[in-house]
Design an enzyme around this catalytic site. Structure first.
Site, PDB file in Angstrom:
ATOM      1  N   GLU A   1      29.570  15.054 -13.272  1.00 11.31           N
ATOM      2  CA  GLU A   1      28.163  15.427 -13.497  1.00 11.31           C
ATOM      3  C   GLU A   1      27.685  16.308 -12.352  1.00 11.31           C
ATOM      4  O   GLU A   1      27.907  15.982 -11.186  1.00 11.31           O
ATOM      5  CB  GLU A   1      27.283  14.179 -13.603  1.00 11.31           C
ATOM      6  CG  GLU A   1      25.815  14.472 -13.903  1.00 11.31           C
ATOM      7  CD  GLU A   1      24.994  13.188 -14.046  1.00 11.31           C
ATOM      8  OE1 GLU A   1      25.486  12.247 -14.711  1.00 11.31           O
ATOM      9  OE2 GLU A   1      23.885  13.127 -13.483  1.00 11.31           O
TER      10      GLU A   1
ATOM     11  N   GLU B   1      26.959   5.861 -12.094  1.00  9.28           N
ATOM     12  CA  GLU B   1      26.412   6.065 -10.744  1.00  9.28           C
ATOM     13  C   GLU B   1      26.065   4.729 -10.084  1.00  9.28           C
ATOM     14  O   GLU B   1      24.899   4.317 -10.062  1.00  9.28           O
ATOM     15  CB  GLU B   1      25.184   6.979 -10.786  1.00  9.28           C
ATOM     16  CG  GLU B   1      25.517   8.435 -11.096  1.00  9.28           C
ATOM     17  CD  GLU B   1      24.318   9.356 -10.958  1.00  9.28           C
ATOM     18  OE1 GLU B   1      23.176   8.856 -10.827  1.00  9.28           O
ATOM     19  OE2 GLU B   1      24.516  10.586 -10.993  1.00  9.28           O
TER      20      GLU B   1
END
Length: 355
Positions: free
Chosen positions: A279, A187
């Protein structure tokens, strides 16, 4: 490349498992022929099973989705582990068997944090743990995502040298396998797409030294939201794509926090570039709080329509609502059935099994 002795033993084991595994109407069973139903009761069946990796073989990016060796489009569904430094006790023979044979997951994302007491504290130890878990998942006939779970700091170049060392070791050992995905930046945040893109352009050749066609998953701006969480949109990636083969771009969402703005952005992006949702959660972006199953279902419907593969966060007994097991389940279980599952765990297990 020639297989080292440990890998030769692994592939010998795979041949045995493929010969003796069986399947029931509720999912693929362990090699013993036993299967746990929703109550945890063991049942048995004599029908021959085909594992996901045996069925589809090597996956390649075709247009904006994945295709198998026969050219058929494939949508994978599976689970992500929590951080290996915190919840490694949730990954043992019983729990991995449950995920493969009771849940019927196609793919497992192995999440290795870099900071937060992760890889940087013991590179050799965490790399070996990843080798071992890749072998465990492979032995169960599933695909595996090797997740370089950089989070804080959000600039992936902070860990570039570490990433180069790690992915060279992983690809050298496993690059000849057909079931490996490399997620090279979990991320990214706080940096613009050109910086993230430059990182990807640096790490891809490291992997390609040893694996010339494994699928590489590329993090996108603002916590892998395609820039949406930073007030931008998917066009910054679409208009400036990484020039490489067999790559996909990642998208993360949490249904209780990420509304139609995100859903629509994912839909638009999936028409232009290959996307993989590595995710997501049914809760808020913290992985906690109330579940929004209605919004999650809208995402699942979109991903089914667009052929977007997905992985849910997370397969552990963390106290947050996003962890599928009740606290205290690990390491002893039981992991089959629904008795030890939280509400989100029951829901996502059903979604995986429905595929």
């Amino acid at each position: 490349m020639a297989l080292p002795p440990r890998r030769k033993r692994l592939f010998g084991l795979l041949a045995v498992l493929a010969a003796v595994a069986v399947i029931t109407p509720l999912g693929i069973s362990a090699a013993s022929g036993d299967h746990a139903d929703d109550t945890g009761t063991e049942t048995a069946d004599d029908t021959a099973a085909v594992t996901p990796a045996a069925e589809h073989g090597k996956l390649l990016v075709c247009g904006t989705t994945l295709c198998d060796e026969s050219g058929n489009e494939v949508q994978l569904r599976g689970m992500s582990t929590h951080g290996l430094q915190w919840y490694s006790q949730c990954l043992n023979d019983a729990s991995l068997d449950a995920l493969a044979y009771d849940w019927g997951a196609d793919i497992v994302r192995l999440s290795m944090y870099i900071q937060e007491d992760g890889y940087e504290t013991d590179p050799e130890g965490f790399t070996q743990r990843m080798h071992d878990l890749i072998d465990e998942v492979t032995a169960r006939g599933q695909y595996v995502i090797v997740d370089w779970h950089m989070l804080d700091p959000g600039d992936p170049t902070y860990n570039l040298e570490r990433a180069e060392t790690f992915f060279a070791e992983i690809a050298a050992e496993h690059g000849d396998q057909d079931n490996i995905f490399y997620e090279v930046a979990n991320e990214p945040s706080g940096v613009e797409w050109p910086t993230i893109k430059a990182y990807h352009e640096a790490i891809i050749p490291v992997i390609r030294q040893y694996d010339d066609d494994g699928v590489i998953l590329l993090g996108t701006p603002d916590w892998s939201s395609l820039g949406l969480s930073g007030g931008s949109d998917e066009q910054e990636v679409i208009n400036d794509q990484v020039d490489a083969e067999n790559i996909m771009y990642t998208f993360h969402f949490y249904a209780a926090s990420h509304d139609e703005w995100y859903l629509d952005g994912l839909a638009r992006a999936a028409d232009e570039i290959p996307m993989f949702v590595t995710e997501f959660g049914t809760q808020e972006y913290t992985g906690d709080g109330p579940n929004d199953f209605a919004m999650t279902q809208r995402y699942l419907d979109l991903m089914a329509d667009k052929g977007i593969s997905w992985v849910n966060w997370n397969y552990s007994d963390d106290e947050r609502s996003g962890a599928v097991f009740e606290p205290g389940t690990c390491p002893g279980g039981p992991f089959t059935g629904t008795g030890n599952l939280k509400e989100a765990g029951v829901w996502i297990r059903d979604a995986i099994r429905a595929g």
